[in-house]
Design a protein around this motif. Structure first.
Motif, PDB file in Angstrom:
ATOM      1  N   SER A   1       0.829  -1.210   0.000  1.00 28.10           N
ATOM      2  CA  SER A   1       0.000   0.000   0.000  1.00 28.10           C
ATOM      3  C   SER A   1       0.859   1.254   0.000  1.00 28.10           C
ATOM      4  N   VAL A   2       1.860   1.265   0.867  1.00 27.72           N
ATOM      5  CA  VAL A   2       2.748   2.420   1.006  1.00 27.72           C
ATOM      6  C   VAL A   2       3.483   2.708  -0.299  1.00 27.72           C
ATOM      7  N   ASN A   3       4.064   1.686  -0.894  1.00 29.45           N
ATOM      8  CA  ASN A   3       4.874   1.904  -2.089  1.00 29.45           C
ATOM      9  C   ASN A   3       4.036   2.131  -3.340  1.00 29.45           C
ATOM     10  N   LEU A   4       2.834   1.561  -3.381  1.00 31.13           N
ATOM     11  CA  LEU A   4       1.933   1.887  -4.482  1.00 31.13           C
ATOM     12  C   LEU A   4       1.514   3.352  -4.386  1.00 31.13           C
ATOM     13  N   ASN A  50      16.077  -5.435   1.328  1.00 33.97           N
ATOM     14  CA  ASN A  50      16.012  -3.975   1.301  1.00 33.97           C
ATOM     15  C   ASN A  50      14.598  -3.465   1.564  1.00 33.97           C
ATOM     16  N   ILE A  51      13.602  -4.272   1.230  1.00 35.02           N
ATOM     17  CA  ILE A  51      12.218  -3.881   1.501  1.00 35.02           C
ATOM     18  C   ILE A  51      11.978  -3.819   2.995  1.00 35.02           C
ATOM     19  N   ARG A  52      12.472  -4.811   3.715  1.00 34.82           N
ATOM     20  CA  ARG A  52      12.315  -4.811   5.180  1.00 34.82           C
ATOM     21  C   ARG A  52      13.073  -3.643   5.794  1.00 34.82           C
ATOM     22  N   ILE A  53      14.263  -3.369   5.296  1.00 29.89           N
ATOM     23  CA  ILE A  53      15.054  -2.253   5.815  1.00 29.89           C
ATOM     24  C   ILE A  53      14.312  -0.939   5.609  1.00 29.89           C
ATOM     25  N   SER A  54      13.754  -0.740   4.424  1.00 29.93           N
ATOM     26  CA  SER A  54      13.070   0.519   4.119  1.00 29.93           C
ATOM     27  C   SER A  54      11.851   0.732   5.005  1.00 29.93           C
ATOM     28  N   THR A  55      11.097  -0.340   5.256  1.00 27.53           N
ATOM     29  CA  THR A  55       9.901  -0.187   6.092  1.00 27.53           C
ATOM     30  C   THR A  55      10.283   0.133   7.531  1.00 27.53           C
ATOM     31  N   ASN A  56      11.374  -0.435   8.008  1.00 25.63           N
ATOM     32  CA  ASN A  56      11.818  -0.147   9.370  1.00 25.63           C
ATOM     33  C   ASN A  56      12.369   1.268   9.501  1.00 25.63           C
ATOM     34  N   LEU A  57      12.868   1.801   8.403  1.00 24.85           N
ATOM     35  CA  LEU A  57      13.379   3.173   8.410  1.00 24.85           C
ATOM     36  C   LEU A  57      12.277   4.199   8.163  1.00 24.85           C
ATOM     37  N   GLY A  58      11.091   3.723   7.774  1.00 23.24           N
ATOM     38  CA  GLY A  58       9.998   4.641   7.479  1.00 23.24           C
ATOM     39  C   GLY A  58      10.192   5.370   6.166  1.00 23.24           C
ATOM     40  N   ILE A  59      10.807   4.680   5.201  1.00 19.99           N
ATOM     41  CA  ILE A  59      11.077   5.277   3.893  1.00 19.99           C
ATOM     42  C   ILE A  59      10.534   4.357   2.803  1.00 19.99           C
ATOM     43  N   PRO A  60       9.560   4.789   2.021  1.00 18.83           N
ATOM     44  CA  PRO A  60       9.099   3.950   0.906  1.00 18.83           C
ATOM     45  C   PRO A  60      10.268   3.617  -0.019  1.00 18.83           C
ATOM     46  N   ILE A  61      10.427   2.359  -0.344  1.00 21.36           N
ATOM     47  CA  ILE A  61      11.596   1.934  -1.115  1.00 21.36           C
ATOM     48  C   ILE A  61      11.583   2.485  -2.536  1.00 21.36           C
ATOM     49  N   VAL A  62      10.415   2.874  -3.035  1.00 18.25           N
ATOM     50  CA  VAL A  62      10.325   3.380  -4.408  1.00 18.25           C
ATOM     51  C   VAL A  62      10.802   4.816  -4.538  1.00 18.25           C
ATOM     52  N   ILE A  63      11.165   5.455  -3.425  1.00 18.12           N
ATOM     53  CA  ILE A  63      11.685   6.821  -3.503  1.00 18.12           C
ATOM     54  C   ILE A  63      12.942   6.859  -4.367  1.00 18.12           C
ATOM     55  N   LYS A  64      13.759   5.818  -4.271  1.00 17.49           N
ATOM     56  CA  LYS A  64      14.983   5.766  -5.069  1.00 17.49           C
ATOM     57  C   LYS A  64      14.662   5.323  -6.482  1.00 17.49           C
ATOM     58  N   ASP A  65      14.966   6.176  -7.443  1.00 21.22           N
ATOM     59  CA  ASP A  65      14.701   5.873  -8.845  1.00 21.22           C
ATOM     60  C   ASP A  65      15.733   4.897  -9.415  1.00 21.22           C
ATOM     61  N   GLY A  66      15.308   4.171 -10.436  1.00 18.60           N
ATOM     62  CA  GLY A  66      16.238   3.342 -11.175  1.00 18.60           C
ATOM     63  C   GLY A  66      16.475   1.951 -10.633  1.00 18.60           C
ATOM     64  N   THR A  67      15.791   1.567  -9.557  1.00 17.65           N
ATOM     65  CA  THR A  67      15.952   0.224  -9.023  1.00 17.65           C
ATOM     66  C   THR A  67      14.914  -0.698  -9.656  1.00 17.65           C
ATOM     67  N   TYR A  68      15.163  -1.993  -9.579  1.00 17.02           N
ATOM     68  CA  TYR A  68      14.190  -2.928 -10.159  1.00 17.02           C
ATOM     69  C   TYR A  68      12.893  -2.926  -9.366  1.00 17.02           C
ATOM     70  N   ILE A  69      12.976  -2.660  -8.062  1.00 18.52           N
ATOM     71  CA  ILE A  69      11.761  -2.611  -7.237  1.00 18.52           C
ATOM     72  C   ILE A  69      10.916  -1.404  -7.639  1.00 18.52           C
ATOM     73  N   GLU A  70      11.568  -0.266  -7.853  1.00 15.89           N
ATOM     74  CA  GLU A  70      10.842   0.931  -8.288  1.00 15.89           C
ATOM     75  C   GLU A  70      10.180   0.685  -9.635  1.00 15.89           C
TER      76      GLU A  70
END
Length: 237
Positions: free
Chosen positions: A20-23, A207-227
Motif C-alpha cells: 500500500s505504502v509503495n503503491l 532492502n524492503i524490510r530495511i526501508s519499512t523499518n526506516l519509514g522510507i518507501p523503497i520506491v523513492i529511489k529511482d532506477g531500481t528494479y523494485i521501483e
C-alpha cells in the motif's frame, strides 16, 4: 472523481501494508493526488512505514465518528507534495461504525484525490466489510504459501459475494530459487488457483524490510528494479 482501491490479504504477514505504502508513493511520484487510509484498527502501522508516527493527532476513527474534520486527520508526507496519510486508531474499536460511514468518507476523499488507497485489516471480519464499503476495486496481496493462497481465495470469494467484482492480484515475497526447487507454489500454480487478474510480482528482497523499518518507501529511489516493478503495477492499475 478519483478511484478507491482497497488493499487486502487473506492473512497477516503478506506485505499488504508495504505494498500500500509503495503503491501510494509511486502514484504520487507520477503526479497524482493520493491519500492512504489505515483501516487496520488496533494494529496501526501505515504511519510507521512512512515515518510519520509522531505526526498523528487525529485518526480515521475520529473522522468516521465526527470527532474531527477530514483535513484535521490528513498528514502530508513532506517528501511528496501530493501524498497524505490518515492513520488508524491504536485501539481495536469500531463497533459503532457502519459501512455507510466508510462509503461517505470514501466519496468525500475521492472528490479531492485521484487515488484513495485503503489498507484493510487481514482476514474476513467486520473490519474487512467496513474497508470495502466504499471501494471501487481491490488488490489482493498473496505470498507463495499454501495457507496464504487458501486464505486469499476465501477472502476473494467473500468480496464477490459482497459485490466487489473488480479484483487484482499481486504476488509478494517471491523467491525464484525456492520455486525452482519445488519448495513453494509457483506463479502458475498460484494464478491457476486464484481468479483475480495478476498485475505484479514482487521479489523477496531484504532492502524492503530495511526501508519499512526506516519509514522510507523503497520506491523513492529511482532506477531500481523494485521501483520499476511498482511503476509497472501502477500503470496496469
Amino acid at each position: 472523481m478519483g478511484k478507491v482501491i482497497v488493499v487486502a490479504s487473506g492473512k497477516g504477514g503478506t506485505g499488504k501494508t508495504m505494498f500500500s505504502v509503495n503503491l501510494g508513493a509511486t502514484l504520487a511520484k507520477q503526479g497524482n493526488q493520493v491519500v492512504l487510509v489505515d483501516l487496520d484498527m488496533g494494529l496501526r502501522n501505515l504511519d510507521l512505514y512512512f515515518g510519520l508516527e509522531n505526526k498523528v493527532v487525529y485518526d480515521v476513527h475520529d473522522v468516521l465518528t465526527g470527532v474531527c474534520k477530514i483535513k484535521q486527520a490528513l498528514i502530508r508526507d513532506k517528501r511528496f507534495h501530493n501524498l497524505y496519510v490518515m492513520a488508524s486508531s491504536p485501539n481495536r474499536i469500531g463497533g459503532d461504525l457502519t459501512p455507510l460511514h466508510m462509503k461517505v468518507l470514501c466519496e468525500k476523499l475521492k472528490a479531492e484525490h485521484d487515488y484513495v488507497i485503503i489498507d484493510a485489516p487481514s482476514g474476513i471480519d467486520d473490519g474487512m466489510v467496513l474497508a470495502i464499503a466504499g471501494a471501487d476495486e481491490a488488490i489482493l496481496v498473496v505470498t507463495p504459501d499454501h495457507s496464504s493462497i487458501r486464505d486469499t481465495d476465501n477472502i476473494d470469494r467473500q468480496m464477490v459475494e459482497m459485490g466487489l467484482t473488480e479484483r487484482r492480484l499481486v504476488i509478494n515475497n517471491v523467491d525464484k530459487e525456492l520455486m525452482e526447487r519445488g519448495y513453494v507454489p509457483t506463479i502458475a500454480e498460484i494464478t491457476e488457483t486464484l481468479n483475480p487478474e495478476l498485475i505484479g510480482v514482487i521479489q523477496a528482497d531484504p532492502n524492503i524490510r530495511i526501508s519499512t523499518n526506516l519509514g522510507i518507501p523503497i520506491v523513492i529511489k529511482d532506477g531500481t528494479y523494485i521501483e520499476e516493478t511498482f511503476r509497472n503495477i501502477a500503470e496496469r492499475i
